[in-house]
Design a protein around this motif. Structure first.
Motif, PDB file in Angstrom:
ATOM      1  N   PHE A  11       0.676  -1.264  -0.076  1.00  0.00           N
ATOM      2  CA  PHE A  11       0.079  -0.068   0.086  1.00  0.00           C
ATOM      3  C   PHE A  11       0.926   1.311  -0.119  1.00  0.00           C
ATOM      4  O   PHE A  11       0.440   2.099  -0.500  1.00  0.00           O
ATOM      5  CB  PHE A  11      -1.004   0.044   1.039  1.00  0.00           C
ATOM      6  CG  PHE A  11      -2.042  -0.936   1.060  1.00  0.00           C
ATOM      7  CD1 PHE A  11      -2.503  -1.470   0.054  1.00  0.00           C
ATOM      8  CD2 PHE A  11      -2.697  -1.431   2.304  1.00  0.00           C
ATOM      9  CE1 PHE A  11      -3.616  -2.375   0.113  1.00  0.00           C
ATOM     10  CE2 PHE A  11      -3.648  -2.377   2.372  1.00  0.00           C
ATOM     11  CZ  PHE A  11      -4.342  -3.017   1.217  1.00  0.00           C
ATOM     12  N   GLU A  12       1.861   1.254   0.564  1.00  0.00           N
ATOM     13  CA  GLU A  12       2.773   2.254   0.735  1.00  0.00           C
ATOM     14  C   GLU A  12       3.397   2.767  -0.761  1.00  0.00           C
ATOM     15  O   GLU A  12       3.768   3.899  -0.917  1.00  0.00           O
ATOM     16  CB  GLU A  12       4.124   1.957   1.689  1.00  0.00           C
ATOM     17  CG  GLU A  12       3.746   1.892   3.069  1.00  0.00           C
ATOM     18  CD  GLU A  12       3.735   0.646   3.502  1.00  0.00           C
ATOM     19  OE1 GLU A  12       3.613   0.094   4.637  1.00  0.00           O
ATOM     20  OE2 GLU A  12       2.986  -0.293   2.565  1.00  0.00           O
ATOM     21  N   GLU A  13       3.289   1.793  -1.519  1.00  0.00           N
ATOM     22  CA  GLU A  13       3.877   2.175  -2.916  1.00  0.00           C
ATOM     23  C   GLU A  13       2.759   2.809  -3.791  1.00  0.00           C
ATOM     24  O   GLU A  13       2.669   3.039  -4.949  1.00  0.00           O
ATOM     25  CB  GLU A  13       4.453   0.841  -3.622  1.00  0.00           C
ATOM     26  CG  GLU A  13       5.595   0.370  -2.812  1.00  0.00           C
ATOM     27  CD  GLU A  13       6.071  -0.926  -3.637  1.00  0.00           C
ATOM     28  OE1 GLU A  13       7.018  -0.793  -4.289  1.00  0.00           O
ATOM     29  OE2 GLU A  13       5.394  -2.042  -3.289  1.00  0.00           O
ATOM     30  N   SER A  28      -6.513   4.904  -2.540  1.00  0.00           N
ATOM     31  CA  SER A  28      -6.479   5.734  -1.585  1.00  0.00           C
ATOM     32  C   SER A  28      -5.854   5.296  -0.250  1.00  0.00           C
ATOM     33  O   SER A  28      -5.661   6.200   0.629  1.00  0.00           O
ATOM     34  CB  SER A  28      -8.246   5.835  -1.335  1.00  0.00           C
ATOM     35  OG  SER A  28      -9.088   6.261  -2.574  1.00  0.00           O
ATOM     36  N   LEU A  29      -5.867   3.998  -0.038  1.00  0.00           N
ATOM     37  CA  LEU A  29      -5.138   3.716   1.018  1.00  0.00           C
ATOM     38  C   LEU A  29      -3.820   4.211   1.408  1.00  0.00           C
ATOM     39  O   LEU A  29      -3.260   4.549   2.154  1.00  0.00           O
ATOM     40  CB  LEU A  29      -5.250   1.952   1.371  1.00  0.00           C
ATOM     41  CG  LEU A  29      -6.776   1.342   1.562  1.00  0.00           C
ATOM     42  CD1 LEU A  29      -6.618   0.039   1.438  1.00  0.00           C
ATOM     43  CD2 LEU A  29      -7.021   1.685   3.113  1.00  0.00           C
ATOM     44  N   GLY A  30      -3.436   4.156   0.201  1.00  0.00           N
ATOM     45  CA  GLY A  30      -1.722   4.488  -0.015  1.00  0.00           C
ATOM     46  C   GLY A  30      -1.864   5.887   0.070  1.00  0.00           C
ATOM     47  O   GLY A  30      -0.776   6.286   0.832  1.00  0.00           O
ATOM     48  N   GLU A  31      -2.689   6.759  -0.128  1.00  0.00           N
ATOM     49  CA  GLU A  31      -2.769   8.270   0.135  1.00  0.00           C
ATOM     50  C   GLU A  31      -2.793   8.267   1.581  1.00  0.00           C
ATOM     51  O   GLU A  31      -2.478   9.147   2.169  1.00  0.00           O
ATOM     52  CB  GLU A  31      -3.853   8.931  -0.538  1.00  0.00           C
ATOM     53  CG  GLU A  31      -3.632   9.016  -2.260  1.00  0.00           C
ATOM     54  CD  GLU A  31      -2.622   9.943  -2.502  1.00  0.00           C
ATOM     55  OE1 GLU A  31      -2.180  10.884  -1.728  1.00  0.00           O
ATOM     56  OE2 GLU A  31      -2.065   9.811  -3.724  1.00  0.00           O
ATOM     57  N   LEU A  32      -3.580   7.611   2.198  1.00  0.00           N
ATOM     58  CA  LEU A  32      -3.707   7.817   3.726  1.00  0.00           C
ATOM     59  C   LEU A  32      -2.431   7.466   4.263  1.00  0.00           C
ATOM     60  O   LEU A  32      -2.345   7.924   5.524  1.00  0.00           O
ATOM     61  CB  LEU A  32      -4.930   6.887   4.189  1.00  0.00           C
ATOM     62  CG  LEU A  32      -6.275   7.079   3.998  1.00  0.00           C
ATOM     63  CD1 LEU A  32      -7.089   6.031   4.378  1.00  0.00           C
ATOM     64  CD2 LEU A  32      -6.868   8.528   4.701  1.00  0.00           C
ATOM     65  N   ALA A  35      -0.393  10.422   4.309  1.00  0.00           N
ATOM     66  CA  ALA A  35      -0.565  11.311   4.997  1.00  0.00           C
ATOM     67  C   ALA A  35      -0.429  11.167   6.453  1.00  0.00           C
ATOM     68  O   ALA A  35      -0.708  11.789   7.449  1.00  0.00           O
ATOM     69  CB  ALA A  35      -2.172  11.777   4.898  1.00  0.00           C
ATOM     70  N   GLN A  36       0.202   9.911   6.687  1.00  0.00           N
ATOM     71  CA  GLN A  36       0.407   9.434   8.295  1.00  0.00           C
ATOM     72  C   GLN A  36      -0.618   9.206   9.166  1.00  0.00           C
ATOM     73  O   GLN A  36      -0.710   9.540  10.260  1.00  0.00           O
ATOM     74  CB  GLN A  36       1.457  10.319   8.843  1.00  0.00           C
ATOM     75  CG  GLN A  36       2.872  10.601   8.172  1.00  0.00           C
ATOM     76  CD  GLN A  36       3.921  11.427   8.956  1.00  0.00           C
ATOM     77  OE1 GLN A  36       3.529  12.507   9.464  1.00  0.00           O
ATOM     78  NE2 GLN A  36       5.163  11.089   8.953  1.00  0.00           N
ATOM     79  N   ILE A  37      -1.735   8.806   8.295  1.00  0.00           N
ATOM     80  CA  ILE A  37      -2.616   8.121   8.960  1.00  0.00           C
ATOM     81  C   ILE A  37      -3.032   6.647   9.261  1.00  0.00           C
ATOM     82  O   ILE A  37      -2.387   5.973   8.121  1.00  0.00           O
ATOM     83  CB  ILE A  37      -4.106   8.495   8.279  1.00  0.00           C
ATOM     84  CG1 ILE A  37      -4.558  10.166   8.009  1.00  0.00           C
ATOM     85  CG2 ILE A  37      -5.300   7.955   8.758  1.00  0.00           C
ATOM     86  CD1 ILE A  37      -5.497  10.593   6.984  1.00  0.00           C
ATOM     87  N   PRO A  38      -3.001   6.344  10.658  1.00  0.00           N
ATOM     88  CA  PRO A  38      -2.620   4.747  10.581  1.00  0.00           C
ATOM     89  C   PRO A  38      -3.647   3.946   9.975  1.00  0.00           C
ATOM     90  O   PRO A  38      -5.144   4.109  10.082  1.00  0.00           O
ATOM     91  CB  PRO A  38      -3.237   4.586  12.201  1.00  0.00           C
ATOM     92  CG  PRO A  38      -3.041   6.163  12.722  1.00  0.00           C
ATOM     93  CD  PRO A  38      -3.377   6.901  11.538  1.00  0.00           C
TER      94      PRO A  38
END
Length: 280
Positions: A11-13, A28-32, A35-38
């Motif tokens: 997801f980080e990629e 969207s999970l990657g964008e979260l 944004a340093q959202i857990p």
């Protein structure tokens, strides 16, 4: 085989530029995460992996031939095609190379979480979930609390096949949207063993007010809220002041949770002492 990142990505990629490869949800999970959202960790099985599966399984032409006869005003034809296509996908073997990639990432995810055969949510992520004039969101399937490599592969294929539910086929035909223009990725994400879960909108969906957050929540996993099976508690929160503007505590009748022996997801009646109290 092409390079690993063509077929599986952490997801980080992923980010919004990755939507053609990983779909809207995984992007969207990657964008979260950026944004340093857990966010519970996981990985995306890409649309290239889906297309490779169709091509190496020799079923792509058969699928689109079945879809050629679908009429926008004939739901029965879509139902028959859906059953045949879904069976075709779910009974076709995933090639060894894809199995190796998915298996390696699932093993790494389990190691990362310090849980052998970590329970995962296997989540569909289509490339056309929200478009101007059409909304495809919620038409594909998600499966909760899946464990072990065999279970992951089985449910990845179930997610792929859910691109061809009768509802999804009918909606695309009705909207004049080509079936081949929509592809699907699958997210494999560490399962959150939630006591309370729900949905948060970053604006008020009723008014469009961007200063307000809207939250729907229920006991247990979020499935009961997402599926509309319960009337959730509802909260409107002002983003600027953190003030709860409105609170509606509902009578909550059902919840989804984990069955401790089989490690499967079950639906239960909400205990009487919790049915009418605020869950968040």
């Amino acid at each position: 085989m092409e390079k690993r990142s063509d077929y599986v990505l952490w997801f980080e990629e992923c980010d919004l530029s990755s939507i053609p490869l990983v779909g809207g949800k995984n992007a969207s999970l990657g964008e979260l995460l950026k944004a340093q959202i857990p966010v519970p960790p996981g990985f995306a099985v890409t649309t290239k992996a889906y297309n490779l599966f169709l091509e190496q399984g020799g079923i792509k032409k058969d699928i689109f031939k079945l879809l050629d006869g679908i009429k926008a005003n004939d739901m029965d034809s879509g139902e028959a095609a859906s059953k045949t296509i879904r069976s075709l996908i779910e009974n076709t073997e995933v090639c060894d190379d894809l199995q190796d990639y998915i298996g390696e990432f699932y093993r790494r995810l389990s190691k990362r979480c310090n849980v052998p055969a970590v329970p995962a949510a296997v989540r569909s992520s289509a490339t056309a979930e929200d478009l101007p004039g059409a909304s495809f969101a919620g038409q594909q399937d998600t499966f909760l609390w899946i464990r072990g490599m065999d279970g992951i592969l089985t449910h990845v294929k179930k997610c792929w096949s859910s691109l061809f539910t009768s509802r999804a086929i009918y909606y695309r035909a009705k909207m004049g949207f080509p079936h081949e223009a929509v592809e699907i990725s699958v997210g494999v994400q560490k399962m959150a063993n939630a006591w309370v879960a729900g949905v948060m909108f970053t604006l008020n969906p009723a008014t469009g007010d961007r200063a307000t957050v809207a939250i729907d929540a229920n006991w247990g996993f979020g499935e009961s809220v997402v599926s509309g099976e319960c009337t959730p508690d509802n909260f409107l929160v002002n983003k600027i002041t953190d003030e709860v503007i409105r609170k509606t505590v509902s009578h909550k009748t059902i919840l989804y949770t984990r069955e401790p022996v089989s490690h499967s997801v079950i639906k239960q009646t909400v205990p009487a002492e919790r049915s009418d109290i605020q869950c968040v």
